[in-house]
Design an enzyme around this catalytic site. Structure first.
Site, PDB file in Angstrom:
ATOM      1  CB  SER A 136     -42.778 -26.120 -94.032  1.00  0.00           C
ATOM      2  OG  SER A 136     -42.025 -26.489 -92.940  1.00  0.00           O
ATOM      3  CE  LYS A 162     -42.796 -24.533 -90.472  1.00  0.00           C
ATOM      4  NZ  LYS A 162     -44.193 -24.870 -89.832  1.00  0.00           N
ATOM      5  CE  LYS A 164     -40.267 -27.943 -89.978  1.00  0.00           C
ATOM      6  NZ  LYS A 164     -41.395 -28.015 -88.860  1.00  0.00           N
ATOM      7  CG  ASP A 189     -41.577 -24.998 -86.863  1.00  0.00           C
ATOM      8  OD1 ASP A 189     -41.423 -25.364 -85.659  1.00  0.00           O
ATOM      9  OD2 ASP A 189     -42.332 -25.871 -87.399  1.00  0.00           O
ATOM     10  CD  GLU A 214     -44.372 -23.495 -86.407  1.00  0.00           C
ATOM     11  OE1 GLU A 214     -44.164 -22.989 -87.534  1.00  0.00           O
ATOM     12  OE2 GLU A 214     -45.184 -24.604 -86.423  1.00  0.00           O
ATOM     13  CG  ASP A 239     -46.811 -26.731 -84.455  1.00  0.00           C
ATOM     14  OD1 ASP A 239     -47.926 -27.391 -84.241  1.00  0.00           O
ATOM     15  OD2 ASP A 239     -46.233 -27.158 -85.477  1.00  0.00           O
ATOM     16  CE  LYS A 263     -48.402 -28.327 -87.900  1.00  0.00           C
ATOM     17  NZ  LYS A 263     -47.206 -28.964 -87.265  1.00  0.00           N
ATOM     18  N   GLY A 291     -49.191 -27.415 -91.361  1.00  0.00           N
ATOM     19  CA  GLY A 291     -49.400 -28.565 -92.289  1.00  0.00           C
ATOM     20  C   GLY A 291     -48.464 -30.000 -91.592  1.00  0.00           C
TER      21      GLY A 291
HETATM   22  O1  OSB Z   1     -44.020 -28.518 -87.066  1.00  0.00           O
HETATM   23  O2  OSB Z   1     -44.932 -27.769 -88.690  1.00  0.00           O
HETATM   24  C1  OSB Z   1     -44.479 -28.535 -88.293  1.00  0.00           C
HETATM   25  C2  OSB Z   1     -44.089 -31.225 -90.954  1.00  0.00           C
HETATM   26  C3  OSB Z   1     -44.106 -32.369 -90.116  1.00  0.00           C
HETATM   27  C4  OSB Z   1     -44.315 -32.246 -88.695  1.00  0.00           C
HETATM   28  C5  OSB Z   1     -44.372 -31.070 -88.203  1.00  0.00           C
HETATM   29  C6  OSB Z   1     -44.369 -29.757 -89.012  1.00  0.00           C
HETATM   30  C7  OSB Z   1     -44.119 -30.036 -90.328  1.00  0.00           C
HETATM   31  C8  OSB Z   1     -43.971 -29.109 -91.239  1.00  0.00           C
HETATM   32  C9  OSB Z   1     -44.567 -29.182 -92.513  1.00  0.00           C
HETATM   33  O3  OSB Z   1     -43.544 -27.957 -90.839  1.00  0.00           O
HETATM   34  C10 OSB Z   1     -45.528 -28.471 -93.138  1.00  0.00           C
HETATM   35  C11 OSB Z   1     -46.116 -29.029 -94.410  1.00  0.00           C
HETATM   36  O4  OSB Z   1     -45.625 -28.652 -95.338  1.00  0.00           O
HETATM   37  O5  OSB Z   1     -46.969 -29.796 -94.611  1.00  0.00           O
HETATM   38 MG    MG Z   2     -44.254 -26.447 -86.348  1.00  0.00          MG
END
Ligand code: OSB
Ligand code: MG
Length: 369
Positions: A136, A162, A164, A189, A214, A239, A263, A291
């Site tokens: 991510s 992925k 953001k 995401d 996402e 999510d 999660k 994550g």
């Molecule tokens: O939406 O998946 C998410 C991190 C913090 C809060 C929300 C998210 C995330 C990530 C990071 O996408 C995932 C990771 O590398 O741990």
């Molecule tokens: Mg997410």
């Protein structure tokens, strides 16, 4: 098993690189670890709540209080037939799934250790000995930096990227990455940054043949996602919206998503994560493991979870070194050049604790007995 002690620790760990989502930047993690003790054996869990109540309503300070005042008293000193008993013992608490999940996961780890088994076996996993890893990537200051970051992660072998996104940092960023890397598994995401008013804009994402988008809409709105999915070719992945197996069933029945991110913390631990997994498997909806910038403990739990059969897509579970200079577990979680993590056969979550380092980053500790 009878839990005799619950030790809460708050640790602070600076990230190797800040992580930016549509709701803000994280430079350093501040997290609550849960250690449960029975007959001299410890089980470990991690509360995956963020430092601020922005991803969901939970945050470190609140999680500490929930585990201390509401979750632990229900579990402490009680004869548990199985770690499966923990979820129902805590379900009178509204919300606060991550706080509940940190304690619940610790009891699963303890149970695995008492049985001399790996955690993945204890939870009924083991469908694979190697899990597929994606990364991510946070919002970068410039498109050039984003492209460099993608290139590096691909060179390290990661199987899926992925990105953001947020309003103003979406279509152009995605176009640039897609142009440079036409063949990669790519997804975006949004962390709830859009509304149904953005449907025409979100339809532009269909140009980039993403694996999925996402959580584009509100964190608590399955209904709006079902409207959006009918207007998008790109599969929607939920999510934030999915906090229980019941939510997963409703979202699938309504056509609100075609993929679900599971999660561990967000659904309150392993028992409910397995139920979400089972609902999705029955409906032929693939899942992957999300994550929350976890320390090695939460990371190792995610590896175990990812061995359940319906985790067929690469998750956000990646190497410790992408986050930490030094992790709280030994060895750190590492990936192969093929972008996988090899599942260990060690008992419990399968790694050792670096207690010396853990102590050095502990800012608060309390033992309940
Ligand atoms: O939406 O998946 C998410 C991190 C913090 C809060 C929300 C998210 C995330 C990530 C990071 O996408 C995932 C990771 O590398 O741990
Ligand atoms: Mg997410």
């Amino acid at each position: 098993m009878k839990i005799e002690q619950i030790r809460l620790r708050q640790i602070q760990m600076p990230l190797v690189h800040y992580f930016e989502t549509s709701f803000g930047r994280t430079y350093s993690r501040d997290m609550v670890l849960v250690e449960v003790v029975a007959d001299g054996v410890s089980g470990w869990g991690e509360v995956t709540a963020g430092e601020n109540p922005f991803y969901n309503e939970e945050w470190t300070e609140a999680a500490w209080l929930i585990v201390k005042h509401y979750a632990s008293p229900r579990v402490l000193g009680r004869e548990l037939a199985s770690a499966d008993d923990v979820y129902p013992l805590l379900s009178h608490i509204r919300g606060h799934f991550m706080a509940r999940g940190g304690l619940e996961a610790a009891v699963w780890d303890l149970q695995a250790r008492r049985n001399g088994r790996p955690l993945w076996q204890e939870i009924g996993g083991g469908a694979r000995k190697e899990i597929a890893c994606g990364v991510s990537i946070g919002i970068q200051d410039t498109v050039a930096e984003l492209l460099k970051k993608v290139e590096k992660e691909l060179a390290d072998g990661y199987q899926r990227i992925k990105m953001k996104i947020k309003p103003g940092r979406d279509v152009e960023d995605l176009r640039a990455v897609r142009q440079e890397f036409p063949g990669i598994k790519l997804m975006a995401d949004a962390n709830s940054a859009y509304t149904l008013d953005d449907i025409d804009h979100l339809r532009k994402l269909d140009d980039f043949y993403l694996m999925m988008v996402e959580q584009p809409l509100a964190h608590d709105d399955i209904i709006d996602h079902s409207t959006l999915q009918t207007k998008l070719q790109t599969p929607v992945c939920l999510d934030e919206c999915i906090r229980s197996a019941h939510h997963a069933q409703q979202a699938i029945d309504m056509g609100a998503c075609r993929i679900i991110n599971i999660k561990l913390g967000r659904v309150g631990g392993f028992a409910e994560a397995k139920r979400v997994h089972d609902v999705c498997q029955k409906a032929n909806v693939p899942v992957w493991c999300g994550g929350m910038l976890e320390s090695g403990i939460g990371r190792a739990h995610n590896v175990a979870l990812s061995t359940l059969p319906n985790f067929t897509l690469p998750g956000d579970v990646s190497a410790s070194k992408r986050y930490w200079k030094r992790d709280v577990i030994v060895p750190a979680v590492e990936t192969t050049p093929q972008g996988t993590i090899q599942v260990t056969d060690g008992v419990g979550f399968g790694y050792g604790m670096d207690m010396e380092f853990l102590k050095s980053i502990t800012v608060r500790e309390e033992t309940l007995s």
